[in-house]
Structure formats: structure tokens, C-alpha cells
Motif scaffolding. Structure first.
Motif, mmCIF file in Angstrom:
data_model
loop_
_atom_site.group_PDB
_atom_site.id
_atom_site.type_symbol
_atom_site.label_atom_id
_atom_site.label_comp_id
_atom_site.label_asym_id
_atom_site.label_seq_id
_atom_site.Cartn_x
_atom_site.Cartn_y
_atom_site.Cartn_z
ATOM 1 N N LEU C 106 -17.573 33.251 38.780
ATOM 2 C CA LEU C 106 -17.664 34.310 39.789
ATOM 3 C C LEU C 106 -17.616 33.741 41.192
ATOM 4 O O LEU C 106 -17.213 34.421 42.128
ATOM 5 N N THR C 107 -18.041 32.478 41.345
ATOM 6 C CA THR C 107 -18.080 31.909 42.690
ATOM 7 C C THR C 107 -16.947 30.918 42.958
ATOM 8 O O THR C 107 -16.826 30.446 44.076
ATOM 9 N N THR C 108 -16.142 30.581 41.956
ATOM 10 C CA THR C 108 -14.937 29.780 42.246
ATOM 11 C C THR C 108 -13.665 30.466 41.751
ATOM 12 O O THR C 108 -12.780 30.769 42.542
ATOM 13 N N GLY C 109 -13.569 30.703 40.457
ATOM 14 C CA GLY C 109 -12.343 31.264 39.885
ATOM 15 C C GLY C 109 -11.972 32.603 40.485
ATOM 16 O O GLY C 109 -10.825 32.826 40.892
ATOM 17 N N LEU C 110 -12.955 33.481 40.578
ATOM 18 C CA LEU C 110 -12.676 34.818 41.097
ATOM 19 C C LEU C 110 -12.253 34.777 42.570
ATOM 20 O O LEU C 110 -11.223 35.362 42.926
ATOM 21 N N PRO C 111 -12.999 34.077 43.449
ATOM 22 C CA PRO C 111 -12.528 33.985 44.836
ATOM 23 C C PRO C 111 -11.134 33.347 44.953
ATOM 24 O O PRO C 111 -10.328 33.808 45.750
ATOM 25 N N LEU C 112 -10.868 32.323 44.120
ATOM 26 C CA LEU C 112 -9.540 31.701 44.156
ATOM 27 C C LEU C 112 -8.474 32.737 43.830
ATOM 28 O O LEU C 112 -7.430 32.807 44.488
ATOM 29 N N THR C 113 -8.762 33.547 42.813
ATOM 30 C CA THR C 113 -7.809 34.588 42.432
ATOM 31 C C THR C 113 -7.582 35.556 43.587
ATOM 32 O O THR C 113 -6.450 35.945 43.888
ATOM 33 N N LEU C 114 -8.677 35.919 44.251
ATOM 34 C CA LEU C 114 -8.562 36.897 45.329
ATOM 35 C C LEU C 114 -7.854 36.323 46.547
ATOM 36 O O LEU C 114 -7.204 37.053 47.292
ATOM 37 N N VAL C 115 -7.974 35.022 46.753
ATOM 38 C CA VAL C 115 -7.351 34.401 47.919
ATOM 39 C C VAL C 115 -5.888 34.059 47.647
ATOM 40 O O VAL C 115 -5.090 33.921 48.576
ATOM 41 N N SER C 116 -5.518 33.976 46.357
ATOM 42 C CA SER C 116 -4.186 33.483 46.010
ATOM 43 C C SER C 116 -3.019 34.246 46.656
ATOM 44 O O SER C 116 -2.000 33.627 46.966
ATOM 45 N N PRO C 117 -3.119 35.582 46.888
ATOM 46 C CA PRO C 117 -1.987 36.241 47.559
ATOM 47 C C PRO C 117 -1.668 35.622 48.917
ATOM 48 O O PRO C 117 -0.503 35.535 49.316
ATOM 49 N N LEU C 118 -2.708 35.149 49.592
ATOM 50 C CA LEU C 118 -2.505 34.500 50.886
ATOM 51 C C LEU C 118 -1.629 33.264 50.716
ATOM 52 O O LEU C 118 -0.704 33.009 51.502
ATOM 53 N N LEU C 119 -1.906 32.517 49.665
ATOM 54 C CA LEU C 119 -1.092 31.343 49.373
ATOM 55 C C LEU C 119 0.326 31.730 48.990
ATOM 56 O O LEU C 119 1.290 31.074 49.380
ATOM 57 N N GLY C 120 0.414 32.819 48.216
ATOM 58 C CA GLY C 120 1.733 33.322 47.852
ATOM 59 C C GLY C 120 2.548 33.622 49.093
ATOM 60 O O GLY C 120 3.736 33.296 49.177
ATOM 61 N N LEU C 121 1.882 34.184 50.074
ATOM 62 C CA LEU C 121 2.534 34.514 51.346
ATOM 63 C C LEU C 121 3.029 33.253 52.038
ATOM 64 O O LEU C 121 4.171 33.166 52.499
ATOM 65 N N LEU C 122 2.155 32.252 52.085
ATOM 66 C CA LEU C 122 2.509 30.994 52.748
ATOM 67 C C LEU C 122 3.684 30.313 52.045
ATOM 68 O O LEU C 122 4.500 29.662 52.683
ATOM 69 N N LEU C 123 3.735 30.433 50.730
ATOM 70 C CA LEU C 123 4.757 29.725 49.961
ATOM 71 C C LEU C 123 5.912 30.651 49.587
ATOM 72 O O LEU C 123 6.662 30.366 48.658
ATOM 73 N N SER C 124 6.069 31.742 50.313
ATOM 74 C CA SER C 124 7.126 32.749 50.099
ATOM 75 C C SER C 124 7.342 33.111 48.638
ATOM 76 O O SER C 124 8.454 33.073 48.122
ATOM 77 N N LEU C 125 6.246 33.460 47.974
ATOM 78 C CA LEU C 125 6.330 33.952 46.601
ATOM 79 C C LEU C 125 6.949 35.356 46.632
ATOM 80 O O LEU C 125 6.546 36.188 47.421
ATOM 81 N N PRO C 126 7.945 35.606 45.750
ATOM 82 C CA PRO C 126 8.549 36.949 45.733
ATOM 83 C C PRO C 126 7.522 38.016 45.361
ATOM 84 O O PRO C 126 6.565 37.744 44.638
ATOM 85 N N THR C 127 7.736 39.211 45.859
ATOM 86 C CA THR C 127 6.765 40.303 45.687
ATOM 87 C C THR C 127 6.408 40.540 44.227
ATOM 88 O O THR C 127 5.250 40.814 43.902
#
Lengths: 256, 213, 225
Positions: C106-127
Motif C-alpha cells: 500500500l505504501t510502495t506498489g500502489l503509489p508507484l502504480t498511481l504515479v506511473s502515468p506521469l512516467l508514461g507521459l515523460l516517456l511518450s507512452l501511447p494513450t
């Protein structure tokens, strides 16, 4: 109230193992030399050339047996660890401890011969082929067990901890192999399968079989030898090992 | 005449670590209302013995009986009736004294009882303070406050006097006396002589120095 | 003698403990973001290329972030003696361990999951890749946490355990990273991504069943001795 059995296992077995292997180890050693020598000469000199790969395919006579033993060795190590955990047998932990470096070396040999073979066949020393990758992960698994084994001060804790890790690895190996297979489906069909007829020509296949048998014997000899060393160092304070040492020094003095 | 089985009875307990016999054939009995002091030089296996008795470690061989029954038959009951206080007192630094105590006692407990216990270990007014602000002795007292609130029949205290001042020592002795008077038993390890009656001693010898192996 | 040994009791306690040290939760997340920033700097800012490697990069970073936070799982309980108290509780240890691992997730995996779209944005992940990537991460980081806990239990008594933990656990992560990044990759290529996700789910089920048992037996071994 089964402590009598425990006592029997713990105190009796290493000595029994040492003494009984002393008797038949020379025979096994001779058999190993015979198998390896005949297999190598047969495979390297007399087996026919491969139509496509020419002579370079002959490294198969080292590569395939080493890969076999690398994987089998991991399961043997884990099984020895499990026996140790369940029946608290010291000898079994010694087998596990000795199987780890042996297996790691064989895995490395398999990877090395694979790379040497890969250069003429694929044009590169390293290709991310499914089985090569699985072998690399197997090497990592071995390294994990080895690193854990040497991390603890207490031998008992080290043995039990690495036994558990080896067991966890055993559960994981099929999953890893299947995943890597799935990840890279583009690879040669398995060289030998026991369910179907061998796809190799019998003239090439027979020496390979001899080499595989030879490697199994070699593995057994190497494992037994290192377990014997382990036994001597663990039991060095007992009277029977002291007796052995005395005998050996007597012999040496007599020879001089 | 029927002989009442003693509360805790240990037969021929041995423990081996890395081929060294740490505990060698310990036999002892603890009856209701008794204090047993395990003494011995450093490295004689006092802590190991207590850990064997609390079943945190498994003996290489030997048997432990609780109220006449083998431990394997009544493990749950035995462990439910046991309190262990080790070298480390299991006090969480980031929690307050009150939170720590209510976690350690492990049963629903009302606030007043908790505060009263903290009062009697002289931690009045510290109940809301995170434990990292307390001194080592005060932290130890938080753990000791457990003794005032714990129903378990048999206490295992490993060096309970560490980091305590004279008052603290007297407090522990008081707790033990009260516990024993109520029919409980205490097994403790310490070098210090205890100023109490009803203390029986059990001496461990250093296995290595006597050359036993 | 601690009798409140349930799953929820330990989950609540660990969450409370972590809550008092919020900084520790943030560090793996910040690492996750920072390390991913280095990829375009080190390779190329070209969106076409980044798009292809984005799922893999994000997964590798998630794996490393989980490993970084793993050694704190049992460390403080080991040092202050709480683990020893757990071992002599009458109840089974499986549920408390599962509670602790859940708190870790709950304090690592879940936050990582929630933050991952930001990384997707940085790395131009397709929608198309966002939802599958998050679903894969949510399930996969559960497996990561469970296996990391096993490594943490094995190395809890060692002085320099955290590096060894990484060595031990990494090879076991291989299947998770393969199917995790495949989930996102499939969706980008327009294939049905439920297959790899289902396999991740199956792995999580197996891990939930087996890991706590292994962790308990390891803790009995490494905590005391």
C-alpha cells in the motif's frame, strides 16, 4: 520421542558416507574417464560433420551435457536442502553446499560453450535466445544461493536459509523457463527430447549420449569428492578423522 | 497421594549450534508461585535457555512439559499463558508510550488502566510522547509496564534490570512479588543478586570453557 | 505474548508506523521518477523510440524502487525485538506477515502504480498503454512486494543485507517483469492484453499462497540464532 533416529542421522551418516565412498569412488572415477574419453574421441573425431554447421557443431558434445547437468544440479541441490530441512541431516546440507558452486560452474560452462558455438552459427557471441537467457537466469539463481550461503556467520543458519532459497528457486524455475520461452518463441527446437525420436542423426546422437552419461558420472565424482572434503573439515575434531590423519601421515613417513 | 505436576518441567534439554553444545542436558522444574533465577557467566547460554523455554528456539533434543503435558500437545495454551521480555524491549520508537503499551498488552484495555500502569512506572505525563524522546531507562519502563497489565501465568524475563535505576529495580521486584503472591511464576536471567525471598537459583556453566564438546 | 495477531491489526499498526515516517514512503517514488528521467537523457529524446521502450523502462524502475524499499520491511521489528515477540505468539504468523506485506504494498506498489502515468507521459507512452500498464503494475507490484519480503526475511539479521537482498530476489522477478511489460506492450500493439494480465494475476495468487509460508519459516530461522 525420536531423538535416537536424529542422533543416528547426524552422527552416523557422514562417517558412513566417507567410508563407503572410499571403496567405490575409484571405480566410478575410472568409469568417468572411460566414458568421457571415448565420448570425446568418438564425437570430435569420428562422428560425421553437420551438413550446415560443419565442424563447429561438435561443441554440442560439451554444451548439451553441461546444460543438462546445470539444471539437474539445481534440483539436486534443492532436494538435498529439503531433506536437510525435513530430517535435519547434516550430510544432506553438506551435499547442498557442495552442489552450489559445482552447478554454478557447469552453468557457466554451458553459457561459455553456447557463446563459442553462437559466433559461427548466429554470427554473434551473445543472442537473447530463450534457452540461453534461461541459462543465464539459472546462473543468477545459483549465485544467489552461493551469496546467501557465505553471508551468515552461523553455518546452521546459512544452510537452512540457502536450502529455503533453493526450494523457492525450484518452484520458480518452471515459471521462469515458461515465461522466457513465451517471451522469445523464436528459437531452435529442442535438441533432444525423450518423448519423440531424436531429430539428430544416430551417428551424431550416440556419442552425445555417451558424453551425457560421462558428465553425469563426472558430476557425481566431483560432488562426492567435495562432500568428502567438507566432511573432513566439519568432523575434524572427531576421533575417526584424527585416526585417518594419523594413518595418512604414517604412510607418508613410511614412503620416505 | 497424587503429585500435582509442576507448572513447567524441563527434561534433559540440549541445544546445539554449529556443532557446539550451547545448552547441555538442562533439567529444571518451576512450580506455581516460584521465582527461578538462571545465572551464569557471559556466554553460558542464559538467553538461549530462555528462548528454548519460550519455544522461540527448538531444542536439539529434550522435552518441555507444561502442567504435566508435553509442549507439543498444548503449545497454544502454553504460549497464551506466557510473557517474554527480552534484551530488546519491543518498544516502537515512533509510537507513544500509551500506543506501545496497548499494542504489547494485546487485549482490549481501557485508557484509565493504561494510564495507571504508566503512573506506577513513573511515566506520568509521558503517555503522549513518542518513545524516541524518552531515555533508555524510560523506554525500558514502558516495556515493564506490561508486567502490571499482563494476565499470563508464567513470566520469562531476560536481564530485566538492564538500564534501570535503583527505583526501577525495586519496581520490577515489586511486580514479581505481586505476581508470585498471586500464584504466578517467574523465570529470569540476571547476574545481579535479587533482594527477595522465594528465589531459587539455577546455575549454567560456560560449556566452552569447561571444554565440553 | 501478543494476542492481537490478525491481518488487520498488523496492517493498521504498520500503516501507522509508516505514517509517522512519511519521508521513507516518498523516497522510492522520487527514485522512480528521477531514474526514469535519465532514460531520455541517456538514450534519446526521440518519441518514436521512447514509445517502444517505455513499458519496459517503467517496469524496471518499479522493480528497483520496490527493492530499495524492501529492506525496511522487517528491519525495525528485528532491531527492537518485536519480531521475537511475534515468534512466540500462540497464533500462526502467516496473517501478521501478510498484513505487513500488504502495508508495504500500500505504501510502495500502489503509489508507484498511481504515479506511473506521469512516467508514461515523460516517456511518450501511447494513450492505449496507460490503463493496461496501471493494471499490470497494480497486480505485479503485489508479487514484487511478496518476493521482496522473502528476501528481506532472509537478510534481516545481516549487517549489509540490502545488496544481498537485491541479488537474491532479482532472478525471481524475471517472469513478473516479462508479463508485466508485455501487458502494456500488447495494448500498444493493439493486441488483447488480458492474457498476460491474467498470468500476472495467477502469479500473484500463487505468491500470496506460498510466500507468507516461506517468509514465516525464514523468520523463525533468521530472527533468533
Amino acid at each position: 520421542m525420536n531423538w535416537n533416529w536424529n542422533w543416528f542421522y547426524r552422527m552416523g551418516s557422514p562417517r558412513w558416507f566417507y567410508e563407503s565412498t572410499s571403496r567405490w569412488l575409484p571405480w566410478l572415477g575410472a568409469l568417468t574417464v572411460l566414458l568421457l574419453a571415448s565420448g570425446l574421441v568418438w564425437g570430435l573425431a569420428f562422428a560425421p560433420q553437420d551438413a550446415k554447421q560443419g565442424n563447429s557443431f561438435r561443441i554440442i558434445y560439451l554444451h548439451v551435457p553441461a546444460s543438462f547437468l546445470a539444471l539437474a544440479g539445481y534440483f539436486l541441490m534443492a532436494a538435498a536442502g529439503a531433506i536437510g530441512l525435513i530430517w535435519k541431516m547434516k550430510l544432506s546440507y553438506m551435499v547442498m553446499k557442495c552442489a552450489a558452486p559445482l552447478g554454478a560452474v557447469l552453468t557457466f560452462l554451458a553459457l561459455f560453450t553456447g557463446a563459442v558455438w553462437g559466433k559461427p552459427t548466429w554470427g554473434s557471441y551473445w543472442v537473447w535466445d530463450a534457452r540461453v537467457t534461461s541459462m543465464l537466469i539459472l546462473l543468477f539463481l545459483y549465485m544467489g544461493v552461493l551469496a546467501l550461503q557465505y553471508a551468515f556467520d552461523s553455518k546452521d543458519v546459512a544452510n537452512k536459509a540457502s536450502a529455503i532459497l533453493a526450494l523457492v528457486g525450484t518452484v520458480n524455475i518452471p515459471i521462469i523457463y515458461k515465461s522466457v520461452d513465451w517471451w522469445f518463441t523464436l528459437h531452435q527446437p529442442a535438441t533432444i527430447s525423450f518423448t519423440e525420436a531424436p531429430s539428430m542423426h544416430p551417428d551424431m546422437f550416440q556419442p552425445l549420449l555417451v558424453m551425457i552419461l560421462g558428465f553425469y558420472c563426472f558430476y557425481a565424482v566431483a560432488l562426492i569428492l567435495s562432500v568428502r572434503v567438507e566432511i573432513l573439515s566439519r568432523e575434524r575434531k572427531t576421533s575417526w578423522v584424527r585416526g585417518l590423519v594419523k594413518q595418512a601421515t604414517h604412510k607418508n613417513l613410511g614412503a620416505e | 497421594m497424587v503429585v500435582e505436576p509442576s507448572l513447567l518441567s524441563v527434561k534433559d534439554l540440549c541445544f546445539e549450534r554449529d556443532d557446539i553444545q550451547v545448552i547441555d542436558s538442562v533439567c529444571l522444574d518451576v512450580s506455581d508461585g516460584e521465582i527461578l533465577q538462571v545465572e551464569g557467566p557471559n556466554g553460558s547460554g542464559k538467553t538461549t535457555l530462555l528462548r528454548l523455554l519460550t519455544s522461540a528456539l527448538t531444542a536439539t533434543h529434550g522435552d518441555i512439559y507444561y502442567q504435566g503435558r508435553h509442549l507439543s500437545e498444548c503449545r497454544f495454551e502454553y504460549l497464551s499463558n506466557l510473557l517474554f521480555l527480552g534484551h530488546q524491549s519491543a518498544v516502537k520508537m515512533t509510537l507513544t508510550a500509551e500506543e506501545n503499551l496497548s499494542w504489547m498488552v494485546g487485549r482490549p484495555i481501557d485508557c484509565e488502566e493504561l494510564l495507571a500502569a504508566l503512573d506506577s512506572v513513573q511515566l506520568t505525563g509521558y503517555s503522549d510522547m513518542p518513545c524516541y524522546r524518552l531515555s533508555a531507562g524510560q523506554q525500558r519502563r514502558v516495556a515493564l509496564a506490561r508486567l502490571l497489565l499482563s494476565p499470563p501465568k508464567i513470566w520469562f524475563l531476560d536481564e530485566p534490570f538492564t538500564a534501570l535505576d535503583r527505583q526501577g529495580v525495586a519496581l520490577v521486584e515489586q511486580c514479581m512479588q505481586k505476581h508470585v503472591d498471586g500464584g504466578g511464576s517467574v523465570v529470569l536471567s540476571t547476574h545481579q543478586p535479587i533482594a527477595m525471598d522465594a528465589v531459587r537459583r539455577y546455575s549454567l556453566v560456560n560449556q566452552l570453557s569447561t571444554g565440553a564438546n | 505474548m501478543i494476542s492481537n495477531m490478525g491481518f488487520l491489526a498488523f496492517l493498521r499498526r504498520d500503516l501507522r508506523l509508516i505514517n509517522r515516517r512519511r519521508g521513507e514512503v516518498a523516497s522510492p517514488l522520487i527514485f522512480f521518477l528521477m531514474a526514469a528521467t535519465f532514460v531520455p537523457l541517456g538514450i534519446t529524446p526521440d518519441a518514436e523510440l521512447l514509445k517502444n521502450i517505455a513499458p519496459g523502462i517503467i517496469w524496471v524502475m518499479a522493480l528497483l524502487a520496490t527493492l530499495l524499499s524492501a529492506d525496511s520491511l522487517f528491519a525495525s521489528d528485528y532491531q527492537d525485538g518485536s519480531l521475537e515477540q511475534m515468534l512466540i505468539s500462540p497464533q500462526l504468523l502467516v496473517m501478521p506477515v501478510l498484513g505487513k506485506v500488504t502495508a508495504h504494498w500500500l505504501t510502495t506498489g500502489l503509489p508507484l502504480t498511481l504515479v506511473s502515468p506521469l512516467l508514461g507521459l515523460l516517456l511518450s507512452l501511447p494513450t492505449a498503454g496507460y490503463l493496461p500498464m496501471m493494471a499490470g503494475l497494480a497486480v505485479g507490484t503485489g508479487c514484487l512486494s511478496l518476493l521482496a519480503a522473502l528476501g528481506a526475511a532472509l537478510t534481516v539479521s545481516l549487517q549489509k543485507g540490502s545488496l544481498l537482498l537485491t541479488l537474491i530476489v532479482m532472478p525471481l522477478y524475471m517472469p513478473i517483469i516479462i508479463f508485466g511489460s508485455a501487458t502494456a506492450q500488447y495494448s500498444i500493439e493493439g493486441l488483447a492484453w488480458s492474457g498476460p494480465l491474467a498470468i500476472l494475476g495467477a502469479m500473484l495468487a500463487v505468491a500470496i499462497a506460498l510466500c507468507p509460508l516461506a517468509i514465516v519459516s525464514v523468520l523463525r530461522l533468521t530472527t533468533i540464532n
